[in-house]
Design a protein around this motif. Structure first.
Motif, PDB file in Angstrom:
ATOM      1  N   GLY A 205       1.562 -17.188  -6.793  1.00  0.00           N
ATOM      2  CA  GLY A 205       2.842 -16.486  -6.873  1.00  0.00           C
ATOM      3  C   GLY A 205       3.640 -16.595  -5.589  1.00  0.00           C
ATOM      4  N   PHE A 206       2.935 -16.577  -4.458  1.00  0.00           N
ATOM      5  CA  PHE A 206       3.614 -16.711  -3.161  1.00  0.00           C
ATOM      6  C   PHE A 206       4.208 -18.107  -2.989  1.00  0.00           C
ATOM      7  CE2 PHE A 206       3.080 -18.224   1.247  1.00  0.00           C
ATOM      8  CZ  PHE A 206       4.089 -17.490   1.848  1.00  0.00           C
ATOM      9  N   GLY A 214       4.001 -10.341   3.180  1.00  0.00           N
ATOM     10  CA  GLY A 214       4.075  -9.125   3.982  1.00  0.00           C
ATOM     11  C   GLY A 214       2.966  -9.003   4.992  1.00  0.00           C
ATOM     12  N   GLY A 215       2.206 -10.087   5.169  1.00  0.00           N
ATOM     13  CA  GLY A 215       1.092 -10.051   6.102  1.00  0.00           C
ATOM     14  C   GLY A 215      -0.230  -9.796   5.404  1.00  0.00           C
ATOM     15  N   LEU A 336      -1.891  -6.932   2.328  1.00  0.00           N
ATOM     16  CA  LEU A 336      -2.335  -7.813   1.254  1.00  0.00           C
ATOM     17  C   LEU A 336      -2.336  -7.071  -0.075  1.00  0.00           C
ATOM     18  CD1 LEU A 336      -3.540 -10.477   0.227  1.00  0.00           C
ATOM     19  CD2 LEU A 336      -5.798  -9.632   0.904  1.00  0.00           C
ATOM     20  N   ALA A 337      -2.824  -5.831  -0.063  1.00  0.00           N
ATOM     21  CA  ALA A 337      -2.867  -5.036  -1.296  1.00  0.00           C
ATOM     22  C   ALA A 337      -1.469  -4.789  -1.836  1.00  0.00           C
ATOM     23  CB  ALA A 337      -3.570  -3.705  -1.032  1.00  0.00           C
ATOM     24  N   ALA A 338      -0.512  -4.563  -0.948  1.00  0.00           N
ATOM     25  CA  ALA A 338       0.858  -4.299  -1.367  1.00  0.00           C
ATOM     26  C   ALA A 338       1.524  -5.540  -1.944  1.00  0.00           C
ATOM     27  CB  ALA A 338       1.675  -3.776  -0.184  1.00  0.00           C
ATOM     28  N   MET A 339       1.043  -6.727  -1.556  1.00  0.00           N
ATOM     29  CA  MET A 339       1.651  -7.985  -1.996  1.00  0.00           C
ATOM     30  C   MET A 339       1.150  -8.428  -3.370  1.00  0.00           C
ATOM     31  SD  MET A 339       2.068 -11.447   0.295  1.00  0.00           S
ATOM     32  CE  MET A 339       0.307 -11.783   0.379  1.00  0.00           C
TER      33      MET A 339
END
Length: 429
Positions: A205-206, A214-215, A336-339
């Protein structure tokens, strides 16, 4: 010190073996740090705070289970219960997430009392095995529906209620790919299949340009938005009793089933088929649920993925302690979790559904008085989008069918009382 606490020599294990087992268990259940914050965020909770609460609740549960009960059983916020929290209690019933946290807290207190006064076995044994399998399977189908909905594979339809979405859309394709990756890797014995699938789909997806980078690592977010935000005043309403009941009994079934499965795999049962230190294990589970509610997450429960660590050689609570430490270290992975997007976890929900539905093989399908209530539970949970409704209709149908079939001996006071309670709830709201 480790020898004194965990009795490694007595259990014929070593520090290296326990650490390897802990890593193995963690890799099989680490997906929860991505899935749980995303699911509870749909209830209006702060994603970062829930991420921290998830890691800390899991760590507390694992450490208490390891040190107090000395079993290689890991805990974390439970799948299914988080969906019930978000989509039924908050979404359908209209309660605030603070009230839902209060219900989780109260269910944890009730679980702790049941464990301490040792009437847990009577409560569990009063529930027919067929209904237990049906409830687990119904929750699995419910999770599958949530996964399909989040990926856009199943959408609403004014003509048929639900229909196929755009299966060629990027989220749908990625969800299907993630599911296929999990099944293929599990088939080849890969313990970290789920986490590999989530990270792989997120990476795709990235690079596709669908996600913003976002890191990976940073200081943990603030837990202030969810810490001690429980609303206990609203939980005492009569309409909330079924919610507390659902949280309590699903946790009770999950924990009982997990403890037996892990104990059988590890050879922990005594000559009478009982689990030593059962009270301590149940206390660890209920304590984790109470702590989780205070921190800001849904019910924390024992994970069947612990069998992976036992298969890798875990024999003592040191395995669970290692898992707890790894959850603490995971606090630094919040970016990472937020991404991670919803479609990256959709395949995980479908995979968990398969695991939860496997118990249906133990249902006596030749006996319609046993099979019919199971089907009622399995269909009504996803179709009403409510675990509580599915459980209620399961008990009512079981009691009614047995009564009308003349099978009075299959009923007990617990089933009849719960069926009447649920009937009263539907009548009086």
């Amino acid at each position: 010190m480790l020898e004194k606490i965990f009795k490694l020599t007595e259990h014929q294990t070593s520090l290296k073996q326990e650490v390897i087992a802990g890593f193995t268990t963690f890799l099989t259940m680490a997906y929860i740090i991505f899935v749980n914050p995303m699911m509870l965020a749909d209830a209006g909770m702060d994603h970062g705070a829930v991420f921290v609460a998830t890691c800390l609740a899991a760590a507390v549960g694992c450490l208490v289970m390891g040190i107090v009960a000395n079993y290689p059983i890991a805990l974390a916020p439970g799948m299914g219960l988080n969906a019930f929290f978000t989509y039924t209690v908050v979404g359908e019933m209209g309660y605030t997430w603070e009230t839902a946290l209060g219900a989780v807290f109260l269910s944890g207190i009730c679980f702790l009392i049941l464990s301490l006064v040792k009437i847990r076995e009577w409560v569990v044994n009063s529930i027919p095995l067929s209904l237990r399998f049906g409830i687990a399977a119904g929750i699995g189908i419910f999770l599958a529906l949530i996964g399909l909905k989040s990926a856009g594979i199943v959408v609403a339809s004014p003509a048929t209620l639900v229909t196929m979405g755009d299966i060629t859309s990027f989220p749908a394709v990625m969800a299907v790919l993630g599911f296929f990756i999990i099944i293929a890797l599990v088939h080849h014995g890969m313990k970290s299949a789920v986490i590999i699938s989530i990270l792989s789909v997120t990476a795709i997806g990235f690079f596709y340009g669908d996600l913003q980078y976002g890191g990976i690592v940073s200081a943990p977010p603030s837990i202030a938005p969810t810490f001690m935000k429980m609303d206990l005043s609203s939980v005492l309403e009569i309409s909330m009793l079924s919610v507390v009941f659902a949280f309590l009994f699903v946790d009770l079934f999950d924990t009982s089933g997990t403890l037996v499965a892990v104990a059988q795999r590890g050879g922990f049962l005594d000559e009478r088929g009982r689990l030593p230190r059962l009270g301590r294990a149940l206390t660890a589970d209920s304590t984790a649920t109470i702590a989780g509610a205070m921190l800001g997450t849904s019910t924390t429960t024992s994970y069947i993925e612990s069998t992976a660590g036992v298969s890798a050689g875990g024999r003592t609570g040191l395995t669970a302690v290692v898992v707890g430490i790894l959850f603490i270290l995971s606090l630094f992975l919040s970016p990472l979790a937020a991404m991670v997007p919803a479609y990256a976890t959709a395949g995980t929900l479908f995979y968990v559904a398969i695991l939860m539905m496997s118990g249906l093989v133990h249902v006596d399908w030749e006996d319609l008085t046993e099979a019919a209530p199971v089907v009622v539970v399995c269909l009504l949970m996803p179709l009403t989008f409510s675990i509580a409704t599915g459980i209620a209709m399961g008990f009512i149908s079981y009691a009614a069918i047995k009564l009308l079939s003349g099978r009075y001996k299959d009923l007990n006071i617990g089933i009849v009382a719960l069926a009447l309670l649920f009937i009263a709830k539907f009548i009086y709201g």
